[in-house]
Design a protein around this motif. Structure first.
Motif, PDB file in Angstrom:
ATOM      1  N   VAL A  85       1.770 -25.414 -10.405  1.00 26.33           N
ATOM      2  CA  VAL A  85       1.267 -26.002  -9.165  1.00 26.33           C
ATOM      3  C   VAL A  85       2.481 -26.214  -8.269  1.00 26.33           C
ATOM      4  O   VAL A  85       3.331 -27.059  -8.557  1.00 26.33           O
ATOM      5  CB  VAL A  85       0.540 -27.336  -9.431  1.00 26.33           C
ATOM      6  CG1 VAL A  85       0.077 -27.953  -8.126  1.00 26.33           C
ATOM      7  CG2 VAL A  85      -0.636 -27.121 -10.371  1.00 26.33           C
ATOM      8  N   ILE A  86       2.565 -25.422  -7.209  1.00 26.00           N
ATOM      9  CA  ILE A  86       3.750 -25.399  -6.362  1.00 26.00           C
ATOM     10  C   ILE A  86       3.404 -25.960  -4.989  1.00 26.00           C
ATOM     11  O   ILE A  86       2.522 -25.431  -4.292  1.00 26.00           O
ATOM     12  CB  ILE A  86       4.298 -23.970  -6.198  1.00 26.00           C
ATOM     13  CG1 ILE A  86       4.485 -23.295  -7.567  1.00 26.00           C
ATOM     14  CG2 ILE A  86       5.591 -23.997  -5.402  1.00 26.00           C
ATOM     15  CD1 ILE A  86       5.517 -23.931  -8.441  1.00 26.00           C
ATOM     16  N   ARG A 113       0.229 -24.094  -3.769  1.00 28.45           N
ATOM     17  CA  ARG A 113      -0.046 -22.785  -4.376  1.00 28.45           C
ATOM     18  C   ARG A 113      -0.260 -22.956  -5.867  1.00 28.45           C
ATOM     19  O   ARG A 113       0.377 -23.792  -6.498  1.00 28.45           O
ATOM     20  CB  ARG A 113       1.112 -21.812  -4.145  1.00 28.45           C
ATOM     21  CG  ARG A 113       1.362 -21.418  -2.725  1.00 28.45           C
ATOM     22  CD  ARG A 113       2.625 -20.565  -2.631  1.00 28.45           C
ATOM     23  NE  ARG A 113       2.567 -19.370  -3.490  1.00 28.45           N
ATOM     24  CZ  ARG A 113       3.628 -18.628  -3.790  1.00 28.45           C
ATOM     25  NH1 ARG A 113       4.826 -18.955  -3.338  1.00 28.45           N
ATOM     26  NH2 ARG A 113       3.488 -17.556  -4.567  1.00 28.45           N
ATOM     27  N   HIS A 114      -1.122 -22.133  -6.429  1.00 26.75           N
ATOM     28  CA  HIS A 114      -1.369 -22.142  -7.867  1.00 26.75           C
ATOM     29  C   HIS A 114      -0.978 -20.768  -8.414  1.00 26.75           C
ATOM     30  O   HIS A 114      -1.535 -19.739  -8.009  1.00 26.75           O
ATOM     31  CB  HIS A 114      -2.832 -22.438  -8.170  1.00 26.75           C
ATOM     32  CG  HIS A 114      -3.253 -23.821  -7.788  1.00 26.75           C
ATOM     33  ND1 HIS A 114      -3.285 -24.878  -8.665  1.00 26.75           N
ATOM     34  CD2 HIS A 114      -3.641 -24.316  -6.580  1.00 26.75           C
ATOM     35  CE1 HIS A 114      -3.678 -25.960  -8.034  1.00 26.75           C
ATOM     36  NE2 HIS A 114      -3.905 -25.658  -6.766  1.00 26.75           N
ATOM     37  N   LEU A 115      -0.017 -20.735  -9.323  1.00 31.51           N
ATOM     38  CA  LEU A 115       0.423 -19.503  -9.956  1.00 31.51           C
ATOM     39  C   LEU A 115      -0.035 -19.504 -11.403  1.00 31.51           C
ATOM     40  O   LEU A 115       0.055 -20.521 -12.098  1.00 31.51           O
ATOM     41  CB  LEU A 115       1.950 -19.378  -9.898  1.00 31.51           C
ATOM     42  CG  LEU A 115       2.621 -19.542  -8.541  1.00 31.51           C
ATOM     43  CD1 LEU A 115       4.141 -19.430  -8.688  1.00 31.51           C
ATOM     44  CD2 LEU A 115       2.103 -18.508  -7.558  1.00 31.51           C
ATOM     45  N   THR A 116      -0.523 -18.354 -11.882  1.00 34.40           N
ATOM     46  CA  THR A 116      -0.957 -18.253 -13.272  1.00 34.40           C
ATOM     47  C   THR A 116      -0.183 -17.156 -13.977  1.00 34.40           C
ATOM     48  O   THR A 116       0.285 -16.201 -13.357  1.00 34.40           O
ATOM     49  CB  THR A 116      -2.465 -17.965 -13.369  1.00 34.40           C
ATOM     50  OG1 THR A 116      -2.766 -16.771 -12.622  1.00 34.40           O
ATOM     51  CG2 THR A 116      -3.271 -19.121 -12.815  1.00 34.40           C
ATOM     52  N   ASP A 127      10.109 -18.403 -12.480  1.00 33.41           N
ATOM     53  CA  ASP A 127      10.008 -17.054 -11.938  1.00 33.41           C
ATOM     54  C   ASP A 127       8.543 -16.628 -11.857  1.00 33.41           C
ATOM     55  O   ASP A 127       7.636 -17.393 -12.200  1.00 33.41           O
ATOM     56  CB  ASP A 127      10.878 -16.061 -12.722  1.00 33.41           C
ATOM     57  CG  ASP A 127      10.327 -15.685 -14.101  1.00 33.41           C
ATOM     58  OD1 ASP A 127       9.197 -16.090 -14.442  1.00 33.41           O
ATOM     59  OD2 ASP A 127      11.042 -14.969 -14.838  1.00 33.41           O
ATOM     60  N   SER A 128       8.299 -15.406 -11.408  1.00 31.02           N
ATOM     61  CA  SER A 128       6.932 -14.957 -11.151  1.00 31.02           C
ATOM     62  C   SER A 128       6.106 -14.817 -12.421  1.00 31.02           C
ATOM     63  O   SER A 128       4.875 -14.758 -12.371  1.00 31.02           O
ATOM     64  CB  SER A 128       6.954 -13.614 -10.404  1.00 31.02           C
ATOM     65  OG  SER A 128       7.607 -12.622 -11.188  1.00 31.02           O
ATOM     66  N   ILE A 167       1.052 -27.068 -17.709  1.00 33.53           N
ATOM     67  CA  ILE A 167       1.061 -26.852 -16.266  1.00 33.53           C
ATOM     68  C   ILE A 167       2.373 -27.376 -15.713  1.00 33.53           C
ATOM     69  O   ILE A 167       2.791 -28.490 -16.030  1.00 33.53           O
ATOM     70  CB  ILE A 167      -0.133 -27.552 -15.585  1.00 33.53           C
ATOM     71  CG1 ILE A 167      -1.436 -26.880 -16.016  1.00 33.53           C
ATOM     72  CG2 ILE A 167       0.012 -27.521 -14.074  1.00 33.53           C
ATOM     73  CD1 ILE A 167      -2.678 -27.549 -15.466  1.00 33.53           C
ATOM     74  N   VAL A 168       3.025 -26.561 -14.908  1.00 34.98           N
ATOM     75  CA  VAL A 168       4.290 -26.937 -14.290  1.00 34.98           C
ATOM     76  C   VAL A 168       4.022 -27.430 -12.874  1.00 34.98           C
ATOM     77  O   VAL A 168       3.256 -26.809 -12.126  1.00 34.98           O
ATOM     78  CB  VAL A 168       5.253 -25.737 -14.233  1.00 34.98           C
ATOM     79  CG1 VAL A 168       6.590 -26.156 -13.635  1.00 34.98           C
ATOM     80  CG2 VAL A 168       5.462 -25.165 -15.621  1.00 34.98           C
ATOM     81  N   VAL A 169       4.631 -28.556 -12.526  1.00 32.04           N
ATOM     82  CA  VAL A 169       4.526 -29.072 -11.163  1.00 32.04           C
ATOM     83  C   VAL A 169       5.910 -29.012 -10.525  1.00 32.04           C
ATOM     84  O   VAL A 169       6.902 -29.422 -11.134  1.00 32.04           O
ATOM     85  CB  VAL A 169       3.977 -30.516 -11.132  1.00 32.04           C
ATOM     86  CG1 VAL A 169       2.507 -30.530 -11.488  1.00 32.04           C
ATOM     87  CG2 VAL A 169       4.730 -31.442 -12.077  1.00 32.04           C
TER      88      VAL A 169
END
Length: 231
Positions: free
Chosen positions: A219-220, A227-230, A90-91, A117-119
């Motif tokens: 890392v999507i 895209r990189h979400l933090t 999720d966000s 880190i999630v891929v």
């Protein structure tokens, strides 16, 4: 249009930007994590020095097959970085993991790491966790009592609850740690923290697939790029 496999490969390769020489790496389980392993192996052959700790026997076999140096968490109990996949994100970088059955080891390795880190590919992004059944690793002793206690948790939190014992063909699926898995369909999970706490209070529950406060970045791979979400 990029295929699902191409997106997974793109995410795995993009995660390599976070890997530095000499790192102690937690290496996750699943198809996107495997894409990371294969990309990592190329860098190792080119001279990158890392030590990997796998989250499953499946990942261990792959790493050794492609030449990634491996150790155990007992030998290397503190890790710099874990790279792993997810079934839902999720966000707020809260995750559902464990579709491959390695959630206990995955959570232990993630918690032993400075960063996770999630891929993943874009299909794993959700507004609210819960569409993917939540894996719950349980002890075989007292399975029915644990089953009923999880149903009681769902009633108290006003969640639907459809529990299925995971199978491997005709026999129950056994995790690498020797436990069983119940896949729990709770529907939308509006308060993952409350569900996490309640499940941990059930004595027969070994661990569950809600990963909360562990991932620092995702890392999507999308069809428009990475895209990189933090958090």
């Amino acid at each position: 249009m990029a295929s699902a496999e191409e997106l997974k490969r793109a995410a795995g390769e993009a995660a390599l930007a976070h890997v530095e020489d000499g790192m102690r790496l937690g290496i996750g389980t699943g198809t996107t994590a495997e894409a990371f392993v294969r990309a990592l192996a190329v860098k190792v052959k080119d001279g990158l020095t890392v030590t990997g700790v796998s989250t499953s026997e499946r990942t261990e076999r792959l790493c050794r097959e492609v030449g990634v140096p491996m150790a155990t968490l007992e030998n290397v109990p503190q890790l710099d970085l874990t790279v792993d996949g997810a079934d839902e994100i999720d966000s707020r970088l809260r995750l559902v993991k464990g579709g491959g059955g390695a959630l206990l080891r995955e959570k232990i390795v993630a918690a032993a790491s400075k960063r996770m880190i999630v891929v993943a590919d874009e299909s794993k992004l959700v507004d609210t966790l819960g569409a993917f059944p939540l894996p719950i690793e349980i002890n075989g002793f007292g399975m029915i009592a644990t089953y009923l206690a999880i149903q009681d948790v769902a009633r108290r939190l006003e969640l639907p609850c459809d529990l299925t014992l995971r199978r491997d063909g005709e026999t129950p699926f056994i995790t690498d740690s020797g436990h069983l898995i119940l896949d729990a369909s709770f529907g939308r999970i509006p308060d993952p923290q409350a569900l996490s706490r309640a499940l941990h209070d059930v004595p027969g529950v070994v661990e569950h697939g809600l990963f909360l406060g562990l991932a620092s970045e995702a890392v999507i791979a999308t069809r428009g790029g990475v895209r990189h979400l933090t958090a």
